[in-house]
Design an enzyme around this catalytic site. Structure first.
Site, PDB file in Angstrom:
ATOM      1  N   LYS A 196      90.751 -22.883  64.123  1.00  0.00           N
ATOM      2  CA  LYS A 196      91.676 -23.222  63.286  1.00  0.00           C
ATOM      3  C   LYS A 196      91.768 -24.770  63.765  1.00  0.00           C
ATOM      4  O   LYS A 196      93.109 -25.148  64.981  1.00  0.00           O
ATOM      5  CB  LYS A 196      92.435 -22.321  64.881  1.00  0.00           C
ATOM      6  CG  LYS A 196      94.459 -22.509  63.688  1.00  0.00           C
ATOM      7  CD  LYS A 196      94.418 -22.124  62.908  1.00  0.00           C
ATOM      8  CE  LYS A 196      96.377 -22.083  62.320  1.00  0.00           C
ATOM      9  NZ  LYS A 196      96.584 -21.986  61.037  1.00  0.00           N
ATOM     10  N   TYR A 243      89.636 -16.174  76.753  1.00  0.00           N
ATOM     11  CA  TYR A 243      88.162 -16.070  77.236  1.00  0.00           C
ATOM     12  C   TYR A 243      87.405 -15.721  78.533  1.00  0.00           C
ATOM     13  O   TYR A 243      86.651 -15.024  80.237  1.00  0.00           O
ATOM     14  CB  TYR A 243      87.104 -14.901  77.198  1.00  0.00           C
ATOM     15  CG  TYR A 243      87.523 -13.870  75.624  1.00  0.00           C
ATOM     16  CD1 TYR A 243      88.139 -12.252  75.863  1.00  0.00           C
ATOM     17  CD2 TYR A 243      88.396 -14.513  74.681  1.00  0.00           C
ATOM     18  CE1 TYR A 243      88.230 -10.788  75.094  1.00  0.00           C
ATOM     19  CE2 TYR A 243      89.023 -13.483  74.089  1.00  0.00           C
ATOM     20  CZ  TYR A 243      89.146 -11.905  74.155  1.00  0.00           C
ATOM     21  OH  TYR A 243      90.112 -10.815  73.390  1.00  0.00           O
ATOM     22  N   ASP A 267      87.488 -12.162  68.664  1.00  0.00           N
ATOM     23  CA  ASP A 267      87.654 -10.092  68.949  1.00  0.00           C
ATOM     24  C   ASP A 267      89.224 -10.229  67.887  1.00  0.00           C
ATOM     25  O   ASP A 267      88.882  -8.958  67.071  1.00  0.00           O
ATOM     26  CB  ASP A 267      88.672 -11.080  69.536  1.00  0.00           C
ATOM     27  CG  ASP A 267      89.239  -9.363  70.853  1.00  0.00           C
ATOM     28  OD1 ASP A 267      88.829  -8.379  70.381  1.00  0.00           O
ATOM     29  OD2 ASP A 267      89.577  -9.343  71.759  1.00  0.00           O
ATOM     30  N   ASP A 294      93.313 -18.057  59.547  1.00  0.00           N
ATOM     31  CA  ASP A 294      93.987 -17.244  59.222  1.00  0.00           C
ATOM     32  C   ASP A 294      94.320 -16.821  57.959  1.00  0.00           C
ATOM     33  O   ASP A 294      94.091 -16.257  57.447  1.00  0.00           O
ATOM     34  CB  ASP A 294      96.237 -17.631  59.328  1.00  0.00           C
ATOM     35  CG  ASP A 294      96.005 -19.203  59.587  1.00  0.00           C
ATOM     36  OD1 ASP A 294      95.001 -20.107  58.980  1.00  0.00           O
ATOM     37  OD2 ASP A 294      96.784 -19.664  58.299  1.00  0.00           O
TER      38      ASP A 294
END
Length: 474
Positions: A237, A160, A362, A338
């Site tokens: 992650k 971002y 987000d 995930d």
């Protein structure tokens, strides 16, 4: 001096000390009405806030509202493409706390997103998104009431930051060539990887400063929660992106076990401590065996590392955290991104505060909001060390603008966050109480009414505000 706006003649500025607001009894609070349905949502929200403050504090406290402009409304006042005028930026800097409705993403004019721009310009590094269920809200889940989480999303870094180059551009081609011919071959772990020549290129920076200041705020928030909710989960992650998202995890644990050593215990530390509590004579090796699945199949080096970890933890914190004392500390753990998407649905009660990077946050905050009723019921705050902006988390829905039918819940709940941030907890509690009672009683706007069984007659946006206020006395 301002060009086209003037602050109220009464009220005082909010100041900041050590990253926290110092709020007078009559603060001046800038507000941005918002585009599209902001024309309906903001008046309803302001009415609820003023009523709650008046009921909670009589004439001892009062907000002086300061209208400022952004988005389409700013262009009407300041000219074409003036989506974020300097007046607005100055007012937010000067008065410290602001609240806003939804804003249009500009077409042209050089600003990709007004929301992102406001966060980056003011270094509002913590995006805070509570996701809590209010009884009676329609939800696609069987037990949405089990989810009560707060997402702490890093707001200024990750993809971002917006550093990218288009496919085929000179800079993208130069960068790909440099990476393919120089940097990747010089990094043995990348082997013979190559970036396709027809790629667009983006940069994903994750800094230690950015990571730790976010986790610091998350832990401080956890300290204010009831004991059973004092948990911070680092979401990442890092199994794939080891030097960015994996580093976020490492830096988060580092902060928790240094700056907050007396208040925190990590999940692995709790396992080591509980193993010794269950068997005071347990050896380092047997403790490591319980800590690491498949211990007996590990290499000698890995076995040694596990034993050293056990030894280091016991030497460092057994006296302060052992014999069950760790159960009174904030639990800090981590989960793969995930996996957490599944677990907030299948095991929601196990989580409290989720601290993560920008893109993960987000996705995750919207997914959590869907469980408890959607973005119409999702508040948000963007917080830095010298400024905070509270906002609607949904879009402008222009086709509904001016019809007095849209759900103002997102901005109203964002005002709850604002009042709590200001330390005006009594007013915040009144709004939560009134909103919860209105929804439970079936007094809702069309977006919720159409999902209820049996169906109810929807309230207008303004009527929903009145219903919330009427339920302050319930």
């Amino acid at each position: 001096m301002y060009e086209k706006i003037a602050p109220p003649t009464t009220g005082e500025k909010v100041t900041f000390k050590d990253g926290e607001p110092v709020v007078p009894d009559n603060p001046i609070i800038p507000f941005i009405r918002g585009d599209g349905t902001g024309v309906d949502i903001w008046p309803a929200t302001q009415k609820v806030i003023d009523a709650a403050v008046s009921k909670a504090y009589s004439d001892k406290r009062q907000i002086s509202w300061f209208k400022i402009y952004a988005g389409d409304e700013a262009c009407e006042q300041y000219g074409q493409f003036q989506y974020l005028p300097e007046d607005t930026l100055q007012a937010i800097r000067e008065y410290g706390i602001a609240i806003k409705g939804p804003l249009t993403t500009p077409i042209g004019g050089g600003i990709r997103s007004l929301n992102v721009a406001l966060r980056q310009i003011n270094d509002l590094y913590a995006c805070v998104r509570p996701c809590k269920y209010y009884l009676g809200t329609p939800s696609p889940h069987k037990s949405p009431e089990k989810l009560d989480v707060i997402v702490y999303r890093e707001n200024t870094e990750d993809i971002y930051l917006g550093i990218e180059w288009a496919q085929g551009s000179d800079i993208a081609n130069q960068l790909i060539k440099h990476l393919n011919e120089d940097l990747i071959p010089a990094t043995p772990e990348h082997g013979k990887k190559q970036i396709p020549l027809d790629s667009g290129i983006g940069i994903k920076p994750i800094s230690k400063l950015g990571s730790q200041r976010l986790v610091r705020r998350a832990i401080k928030h956890a300290l204010r929660l009831p004991k059973e909710k004092q948990m911070v989960t680092l979401v990442h992650k890092g199994n794939i992106m080891k030097y960015t998202e994996g580093a976020f995890r490492v830096w988060g644990y580092e902060l928790a076990t240094t700056e907050f050593r007396d208040e925190c215990v990590t999940e692995r530390e709790s396992w080591i401590l509980s193993n010794k509590e269950a068997n005071p004579d347990i050896s380092l090796e047997d403790n490591a065996r319980k800590l690491e699945p498949g211990y007996d199949s590990l290499t000698p080096e890995k076995k040694s590392e596990a034993c050293e970890e056990v030894k280091a933890v016991l030497e460092a914190i057994w006296e302060t955290h052992g014999n069950g004392k760790w159960k009174e500390k904030i639990m800090v753990n981590d989960r793969i991104a995930d996996s957490i998407f599944q677990q907030i649905q299948t095991r929601p009660a196990e989580y409290s505060i989720l601290a993560t990077m920008n893109l993960n946050g987000d996705y995750l905050s919207d997914a959590a909001a869907a469980i408890v009723g959607g973005l119409g019921m999702a508040p948000g705050a963007n917080i830095g060390d010298t400024c905070a902006i509270f906002e609607a988390t949904h879009g402008t829905a222009p086709k509904h603008a001016g019809l007095d039918r849209i759900n103002p819940g997102s901005v109203i709940l964002s005002s709850v966050m604002m009042l709590e941030y200001m330390g005006w907890d009594e007013a915040a509690e009144l709004i939560q109480k009134g909103l919860g009672a209105a929804i439970s009683n079936g007094e809702v706007t069309y977006d919720l009414a159409r999902l209820l069984e049996p169906a109810v007659e929807p309230l207008k946006c303004s009527q929903f505000a009145d219903a919330i206020i009427a339920h302050f006395d319930d």
